[in-house]
Design an enzyme around this catalytic site. Structure first.
Site, PDB file in Angstrom:
ATOM      1  N   GLY A  29     -11.683   0.562   3.373  1.00  0.00           N
ATOM      2  CA  GLY A  29     -10.420  -0.141   3.583  1.00  0.00           C
ATOM      3  C   GLY A  29      -9.468   0.132   2.444  1.00  0.00           C
ATOM      4  N   GLY A  31      -6.406  -1.722  -0.238  1.00  0.00           N
ATOM      5  CA  GLY A  31      -5.806  -2.920  -0.811  1.00  0.00           C
ATOM      6  C   GLY A  31      -4.486  -2.574  -1.456  1.00  0.00           C
ATOM      7  N   GLY A  32      -3.943  -3.540  -2.197  1.00  0.00           N
ATOM      8  CA  GLY A  32      -2.633  -3.346  -2.788  1.00  0.00           C
ATOM      9  C   GLY A  32      -2.603  -2.250  -3.830  1.00  0.00           C
ATOM     10  N   MET A  33      -3.697  -2.052  -4.560  1.00  0.00           N
ATOM     11  CA  MET A  33      -3.708  -1.082  -5.654  1.00  0.00           C
ATOM     12  C   MET A  33      -4.468   0.191  -5.326  1.00  0.00           C
ATOM     13  SD  MET A  33      -1.959  -2.158  -8.217  1.00  0.00           S
ATOM     14  CE  MET A  33      -2.592  -1.107  -9.531  1.00  0.00           C
ATOM     15  N   GLY A  34      -5.342   0.166  -4.323  1.00  0.00           N
ATOM     16  CA  GLY A  34      -6.127   1.358  -4.095  1.00  0.00           C
ATOM     17  C   GLY A  34      -6.916   1.325  -2.809  1.00  0.00           C
ATOM     18  N   VAL A  36     -10.659   1.657  -0.956  1.00  0.00           N
ATOM     19  CA  VAL A  36     -12.037   1.293  -1.274  1.00  0.00           C
ATOM     20  C   VAL A  36     -12.978   2.097  -0.380  1.00  0.00           C
ATOM     21  CG1 VAL A  36     -13.723  -0.562  -1.450  1.00  0.00           C
ATOM     22  CG2 VAL A  36     -11.313  -1.020  -1.956  1.00  0.00           C
ATOM     23  N   LYS A  51     -13.508   1.831  -5.755  1.00  0.00           N
ATOM     24  CA  LYS A  51     -12.076   1.594  -5.554  1.00  0.00           C
ATOM     25  C   LYS A  51     -11.299   2.654  -6.321  1.00  0.00           C
ATOM     26  CE  LYS A  51      -8.579  -2.047  -5.787  1.00  0.00           C
ATOM     27  NZ  LYS A  51      -8.349  -3.489  -6.114  1.00  0.00           N
ATOM     28  N   ASP A 145      -3.869 -13.709  -7.436  1.00  0.00           N
ATOM     29  CA  ASP A 145      -3.670 -13.220  -6.073  1.00  0.00           C
ATOM     30  C   ASP A 145      -4.795 -13.727  -5.166  1.00  0.00           C
ATOM     31  OD1 ASP A 145      -2.350 -11.903  -4.021  1.00  0.00           O
ATOM     32  OD2 ASP A 145      -3.390 -10.011  -4.372  1.00  0.00           O
TER      33      ASP A 145
END
Length: 310
Positions: A29, A31-34, A36, A51, A145
């Site tokens: 999947g 996420g906001g930064m990278g 995974v 990640k 967050d």
């Protein structure tokens, strides 16, 4: 060695990282930064989560890498059964990555999609989230967050034939170091720049929405918004834009749970109202205090269902 930077290309199955230590298996999947990935630690023959810092972050490479490194360093300081453990931080051919324990299971967001949780289930999950926050805050860290997507539910067999769930808080990508001394000193240099707004609008505290200095009570406000979401089936504030949601956190009264769910427990409504108070001084002051209040609902609910003795 190349200076690590955000990766713009997805990693393919079989790609090696960490000088041959880790093998990429598949994408799990984003996420906001990278991104995974499911990976394997070859020497230990163990599955891990990897990640990888992605270039589409809206930050410069230097800023993104600094934030990514901070996530690895801060999260690696946390050793708690309800926190996803960070195992390694490295770079390969200029690509920065973090290796974490693999958690197999749904996120709380997936669990609550299209439904509401019963009071006992809600308490069982969120008291463990509070325990994780208590450990983080005692270590001098704010999450910043917290949201249902960052709470993972991992099934395990506690005894033969009995399946239970471990609750794991993950994604400290926006975590910040915190000290009580810095929070009490308005002239101290803030690790969160004044005017900087980072987080997820539906679960952000009013002070976070305003870009102000934060302390642990901001995370506790986020717990309150998640409790509302779990009990009502939707976040407390919704609007057509992220900015409109933020302004509702700042300006609108705390919504009453029983207006959305008339049959909701009034004690839970009062707890959420306190957790989501606009002024931090009016909220629960520690994660331990909020956890204790949640557990008291659990025991009170159990007590109230007992048949009186004649």
């Amino acid at each position: 060695m190349n200076e690590p930077h955000p990766s713009s290309e997805p990693l393919g199955p079989g790609m090696m990282l960490g000088q041959g230590k880790y093998q990429v298996v598949s994408l799990l999947g984003s996420g906001g930064m990278g991104d995974v990935y499911l990976g394997r630690h070859l020497a230990l023959d163990r599955e891990v989560a990897i990640k990888v810092l992605r270039s589409r972050t809206g930050l410069s490479s230097t800023e993104a890498l600094a934030r990514f490194r901070r996530e690895a360093l801060l999260a690696s300081r946390l050793e708690h059964p309800n926190v996803v453990r960070v195992l390694d931080f490295d770079q390969e051919n200029g690509t920065a990555f973090i290796v974490m324990d693999l958690v197999r299971g749904d996120s709380l967001f997936e669990r609550v999609a299209g439904t509401r949780l019963e009071l006992d289930d809600l308490i069982d999950i969120m008291e463990k989230v509070c325990a994780a926050l208590e450990a983080a805050h005692q270590a001098g860290l704010l999450h910043r967050d917290l949201k249902p997507e960052n709470i993972l539910l991992e099934p395990f067999e506690s005894t033969p034939g009995l399946i239970e769930e471990r609750v794991k808080v993950c994604d400290f990508g926006l975590a910040k170091a915190y000290t009580a001394e810095a929070a009490a000193n308005p002239n101290a240099r803030s690790l969160t720049r004044v005017g900087e707004v980072s987080g997820t609008p539906e679960y952000m505290s009013p002070e976070q929405a305003r870009g102000e200095r934060l302390d642990p009570r901001s995370d506790l406000y986020s717990v309150g918004t998640i409790l509302y979401h779990l009990a009502a089936g939707r976040p407390p504030y919704t609007a057509s834009s992220a900015m409109a949601v933020l302004m509702r956190h700042v300006n609108y009264p705390v919504p009453r749970l029983r207006e959305a769910v008339p049959e909701a427990d009034p004690r839970l409504e009062r707890l959420i109202m306190k957790a989501m108070a606009k002024e931090p001084s009016d909220r629960f002051q520690t994660a331990a205090e909020l956890r204790s209040a949640l557990l008291s609902l659990h025991s009170s609910a159990a007590h109230s269902t007992q048949t009186p003795q004649s």
